[in-house]
Write a protein that holds these residues in place. Structure first.
Motif, PDB file in Angstrom:
ATOM      1  N   ARG A  57       0.842  -1.197   0.000  1.00  0.00           N
ATOM      2  CA  ARG A  57       0.000   0.000   0.000  1.00  0.00           C
ATOM      3  C   ARG A  57       0.877   1.247   0.000  1.00  0.00           C
ATOM      4  NH1 ARG A  57      -5.293  -0.902   0.190  1.00  0.00           N
ATOM      5  NH2 ARG A  57      -5.974  -2.996   0.825  1.00  0.00           N
ATOM      6  N   LEU A  58       0.557   2.141  -0.900  1.00  0.00           N
ATOM      7  CA  LEU A  58       1.380   3.316  -1.147  1.00  0.00           C
ATOM      8  C   LEU A  58       1.298   4.337  -0.024  1.00  0.00           C
ATOM      9  CD1 LEU A  58       0.409   3.697  -4.899  1.00  0.00           C
ATOM     10  CD2 LEU A  58       2.582   2.835  -4.015  1.00  0.00           C
ATOM     11  N   GLU A  59       2.425   5.036   0.183  1.00  0.00           N
ATOM     12  CA  GLU A  59       2.505   6.115   1.162  1.00  0.00           C
ATOM     13  C   GLU A  59       2.862   7.414   0.440  1.00  0.00           C
ATOM     14  OE1 GLU A  59       1.801   5.946   4.295  1.00  0.00           O
ATOM     15  OE2 GLU A  59       1.568   3.764   4.471  1.00  0.00           O
ATOM     16  N   ILE A  60       2.477   8.533   1.032  1.00  0.00           N
ATOM     17  CA  ILE A  60       2.807   9.833   0.441  1.00  0.00           C
ATOM     18  C   ILE A  60       4.329   9.964   0.313  1.00  0.00           C
ATOM     19  CG2 ILE A  60       2.696  12.342   0.755  1.00  0.00           C
ATOM     20  CD1 ILE A  60       0.121  11.936   2.321  1.00  0.00           C
ATOM     21  N   GLY A  61       4.788  10.383  -0.850  1.00  0.00           N
ATOM     22  CA  GLY A  61       6.212  10.565  -1.079  1.00  0.00           C
ATOM     23  C   GLY A  61       6.923   9.362  -1.657  1.00  0.00           C
ATOM     24  N   ASP A  62       6.242   8.212  -1.710  1.00  0.00           N
ATOM     25  CA  ASP A  62       6.845   7.035  -2.347  1.00  0.00           C
ATOM     26  C   ASP A  62       7.225   7.350  -3.788  1.00  0.00           C
ATOM     27  OD1 ASP A  62       6.693   5.367  -0.185  1.00  0.00           O
ATOM     28  OD2 ASP A  62       4.944   4.246  -0.862  1.00  0.00           O
ATOM     29  N   ILE A  63       8.364   6.838  -4.226  1.00  0.00           N
ATOM     30  CA  ILE A  63       8.798   6.980  -5.614  1.00  0.00           C
ATOM     31  C   ILE A  63       8.725   5.609  -6.282  1.00  0.00           C
ATOM     32  CG2 ILE A  63      10.637   7.670  -7.194  1.00  0.00           C
ATOM     33  CD1 ILE A  63       9.488   9.981  -5.587  1.00  0.00           C
ATOM     34  N   ILE A  64       7.885   5.509  -7.281  1.00  0.00           N
ATOM     35  CA  ILE A  64       7.724   4.250  -8.013  1.00  0.00           C
ATOM     36  C   ILE A  64       8.557   4.319  -9.293  1.00  0.00           C
ATOM     37  CG2 ILE A  64       6.099   2.666  -9.108  1.00  0.00           C
ATOM     38  CD1 ILE A  64       3.897   3.900  -7.432  1.00  0.00           C
ATOM     39  N   ARG A  65       9.428   3.344  -9.465  1.00  0.00           N
ATOM     40  CA  ARG A  65      10.225   3.259 -10.699  1.00  0.00           C
ATOM     41  C   ARG A  65       9.650   2.160 -11.581  1.00  0.00           C
ATOM     42  NH1 ARG A  65      13.908   0.345 -13.373  1.00  0.00           N
ATOM     43  NH2 ARG A  65      15.572   1.429 -14.518  1.00  0.00           N
ATOM     44  N   ILE A  66       9.227   2.563 -12.777  1.00  0.00           N
ATOM     45  CA  ILE A  66       8.649   1.622 -13.737  1.00  0.00           C
ATOM     46  C   ILE A  66       9.587   1.559 -14.931  1.00  0.00           C
ATOM     47  CG2 ILE A  66       6.646   1.100 -15.174  1.00  0.00           C
ATOM     48  CD1 ILE A  66       5.147   3.059 -13.136  1.00  0.00           C
ATOM     49  N   PRO A  67      10.173   0.389 -15.224  1.00  0.00           N
ATOM     50  CA  PRO A  67      11.170   0.270 -16.299  1.00  0.00           C
ATOM     51  C   PRO A  67      10.528   0.444 -17.677  1.00  0.00           C
ATOM     52  CG  PRO A  67      10.500  -1.889 -15.597  1.00  0.00           C
ATOM     53  CD  PRO A  67       9.807  -0.926 -14.675  1.00  0.00           C
ATOM     54  N   PRO A  68      11.357   0.613 -18.714  1.00  0.00           N
ATOM     55  CA  PRO A  68      10.806   0.585 -20.079  1.00  0.00           C
ATOM     56  C   PRO A  68      10.081  -0.744 -20.291  1.00  0.00           C
ATOM     57  CG  PRO A  68      13.061   1.352 -20.092  1.00  0.00           C
ATOM     58  CD  PRO A  68      12.801   0.843 -18.705  1.00  0.00           C
ATOM     59  N   ILE A  69       8.901  -0.681 -20.857  1.00  0.00           N
ATOM     60  CA  ILE A  69       8.083  -1.883 -21.014  1.00  0.00           C
ATOM     61  C   ILE A  69       7.891  -2.190 -22.491  1.00  0.00           C
ATOM     62  CG2 ILE A  69       5.841  -2.941 -20.542  1.00  0.00           C
ATOM     63  CD1 ILE A  69       5.590  -1.074 -18.129  1.00  0.00           C
ATOM     64  N   LYS A  70       8.329  -3.379 -22.885  1.00  0.00           N
ATOM     65  CA  LYS A  70       8.104  -3.841 -24.251  1.00  0.00           C
ATOM     66  C   LYS A  70       6.812  -4.647 -24.276  1.00  0.00           C
ATOM     67  CE  LYS A  70      12.998  -4.227 -25.504  1.00  0.00           C
ATOM     68  NZ  LYS A  70      14.062  -5.142 -25.982  1.00  0.00           N
ATOM     69  N   ILE A  71       6.008  -4.373 -25.256  1.00  0.00           N
ATOM     70  CA  ILE A  71       4.748  -5.094 -25.343  1.00  0.00           C
ATOM     71  C   ILE A  71       4.402  -5.341 -26.801  1.00  0.00           C
ATOM     72  CG2 ILE A  71       3.445  -2.916 -25.207  1.00  0.00           C
ATOM     73  CD1 ILE A  71       1.266  -4.521 -23.714  1.00  0.00           C
ATOM     74  N   ALA A  72       4.028  -6.584 -27.094  1.00  0.00           N
ATOM     75  CA  ALA A  72       3.686  -6.961 -28.468  1.00  0.00           C
ATOM     76  C   ALA A  72       2.437  -6.216 -28.914  1.00  0.00           C
ATOM     77  CB  ALA A  72       3.456  -8.465 -28.559  1.00  0.00           C
ATOM     78  N   GLU A  73       2.386  -5.867 -30.193  1.00  0.00           N
ATOM     79  CA  GLU A  73       1.258  -5.117 -30.724  1.00  0.00           C
ATOM     80  C   GLU A  73      -0.067  -5.840 -30.503  1.00  0.00           C
ATOM     81  OE1 GLU A  73       1.183  -2.153 -31.787  1.00  0.00           O
ATOM     82  OE2 GLU A  73       3.315  -1.728 -31.980  1.00  0.00           O
ATOM     83  N   LYS A  74      -0.048  -7.179 -30.566  1.00  0.00           N
ATOM     84  CA  LYS A  74      -1.299  -7.921 -30.414  1.00  0.00           C
ATOM     85  C   LYS A  74      -1.866  -7.803 -29.000  1.00  0.00           C
ATOM     86  CE  LYS A  74       0.865 -12.348 -29.221  1.00  0.00           C
ATOM     87  NZ  LYS A  74       0.956 -13.781 -29.564  1.00  0.00           N
ATOM     88  N   ASN A  75      -0.984  -7.486 -28.029  1.00  0.00           N
ATOM     89  CA  ASN A  75      -1.441  -7.322 -26.645  1.00  0.00           C
ATOM     90  C   ASN A  75      -1.645  -5.873 -26.255  1.00  0.00           C
ATOM     91  OD1 ASN A  75      -1.364 -10.070 -26.106  1.00  0.00           O
ATOM     92  ND2 ASN A  75       0.814 -10.005 -25.636  1.00  0.00           N
ATOM     93  N   PHE A  76      -1.340  -4.974 -27.184  1.00  0.00           N
ATOM     94  CA  PHE A  76      -1.427  -3.555 -26.882  1.00  0.00           C
ATOM     95  C   PHE A  76      -2.843  -3.061 -27.142  1.00  0.00           C
ATOM     96  CE2 PHE A  76      -0.905   0.996 -27.481  1.00  0.00           C
ATOM     97  CZ  PHE A  76      -0.008   1.313 -26.483  1.00  0.00           C
ATOM     98  N   ILE A  77      -3.464  -2.528 -26.123  1.00  0.00           N
ATOM     99  CA  ILE A  77      -4.825  -2.026 -26.254  1.00  0.00           C
ATOM    100  C   ILE A  77      -4.761  -0.560 -26.668  1.00  0.00           C
ATOM    101  CG2 ILE A  77      -7.017  -1.661 -25.058  1.00  0.00           C
ATOM    102  CD1 ILE A  77      -6.070  -3.807 -23.031  1.00  0.00           C
ATOM    103  N   GLN A  78      -5.062  -0.295 -27.930  1.00  0.00           N
ATOM    104  CA  GLN A  78      -4.952   1.064 -28.429  1.00  0.00           C
ATOM    105  C   GLN A  78      -6.088   1.931 -27.892  1.00  0.00           C
ATOM    106  OE1 GLN A  78      -2.409   2.248 -30.318  1.00  0.00           O
ATOM    107  NE2 GLN A  78      -3.318   4.244 -29.944  1.00  0.00           N
ATOM    108  N   LYS A  79      -5.759   3.053 -27.312  1.00  0.00           N
ATOM    109  CA  LYS A  79      -6.760   3.959 -26.790  1.00  0.00           C
ATOM    110  C   LYS A  79      -7.000   5.083 -27.793  1.00  0.00           C
ATOM    111  CE  LYS A  79      -6.650   5.077 -22.440  1.00  0.00           C
ATOM    112  NZ  LYS A  79      -6.187   5.632 -21.167  1.00  0.00           N
TER     113      LYS A  79
END
Length: 326
Positions: A57-79
């Motif tokens: 559970r997140l706390e104020i001031g937490d820093i979330i690091r999310i790496p570069p994410i590779k995703i196949a086009e067939k799984n990519f939900i285009q918005k």
């Protein structure tokens, strides 16, 4: 192959207390949930440079690091962005820094999915891109109109959900049924089961106790007779529980189907009403909701007037004395 860039996100006040998996689902709606869980399990997503699990559970001031994410086009939900011309102007019943309460029209889903690109929540977020938080407090069926609550602060959402769990809110619907309802007030307590039809549609039915693979959920509705005619009755339905299709299934089971209900109603009557009286929707309207304001503590009563098409049908019953298709 699509690549989403590395991101570092700082947690603000309104995001405090959320599970990190739910936080990531909200921010990365174009990524399958299974992929997000895999990134968490493998330690590629970190909080304050440390590995965490999906229930953190997140706390104020937490820093979330999310790496570069590779995703196949067939799984990519285009918005596809909503065009300004497609925005619907919702009538607001109340708004402040914590709450947004609107009068939802019939025929509009509260959220996208099941072949629906943009529901109420998606449209409101697109119209108010500066808002950091906006979530549904509860849901209404697509064909149900009336009072719909949304929270603009996570703290408001949490408190309103607590009120619903503890029975501190009141929800009343106006519903027109086929038949002459006799009791001025009637409590209906029947357990409900969800199931899938042969055509793949999700439905609900009153539990018979015979199915061992299902877990019936008790549903409690209080019906009060408002007015009756020869062949129709107008009821106030107060929800004491909030099960899927609760009012619709309870009434159909009792032999008083809601007029215009395309799932549990009388289909022949529905066709006649649509053809002769232009009633092309279900007569179910969320007209009143009472809550305690999550910030001020003030008791609030929100009301939505009966929509024009339903009021017109009501007026027609008065003129004809309710003799349509006896």
């Amino acid at each position: 192959m699509s690549i989403l860039p590395l991101k570092k996100l700082s947690i603000q006040d309104e995001e405090k207390g959320q599970r990190i998996d739910n936080f990531l689902f909200r921010h990365y709606k174009n990524i399958p949930k299974s992929h997000i869980y895999q990134l968490l399990r493998s330690g590629q997503i970190r909080v304050n440079s440390k590995r965490i699990n999906a229930s953190y559970r997140l706390e104020i001031g937490d820093i979330i690091r999310i790496p570069p994410i590779k995703i196949a086009e067939k799984n990519f939900i285009q918005k596809t962005p909503l065009a300004l011309s497609s925005f619907f102007t919702f009538e607001k019943l109340f708004e402040d820094d914590a709450l947004l309460i609107i009068d939802k029209p019939a025929g509009m889903a509260v959220h996208g999915g099941s072949g629906i690109s943009f529901g109420v929540i998606e449209q409101l977020r697109a119209q108010n891109s500066s808002w950091k938080f906006l979530e549904l407090v509860h849901r209404l069926d697509r064909e149900t109109s009336g009072v719909l609550l949304l929270a603009k602060k996570r703290s408001a959402l949490v408190d309103l959900h607590r009120q619903i769990r503890e029975g501190l809110t009141e929800k009343h619907y106006l519903v027109m049924v086929k038949g002459e309802w006799r009791n001025s007030k009637q409590h209906v307590k029947l357990a409900l089961n969800k199931y899938i039809t042969a055509a793949g549609e999700r439905r609900v039915a009153v539990s018979t106790g015979k199915r061992k693979d299902s877990k019936p959920m008790l549903a409690h509705t209080i019906f009060k007779l408002q007015k009756s005619w020869k062949n129709f009755s107008l009821l106030d339905a107060e929800l004491k529980t909030g099960r899927t299709h609760q009012i619709r299934v309870h009434l159909a089971h009792l032999g008083f189907p809601i007029i215009g209900d395309d799932k549990y109603g009388n289909f022949e009557i529905n066709k006649l009403l649509a053809k002769n009286l232009n009633l092309t929707r279900m007569f179910l309207h969320a007209h009143t909701m009472q809550i305690i304001h999550p910030i001020s503590g003030e008791r609030m009563k929100l009301q939505s007037p009966l929509p024009e098409d339903l009021q017109k049908f009501l007026d027609g019953l008065d003129k004809s004395c309710g003799t349509y298709w006896g």
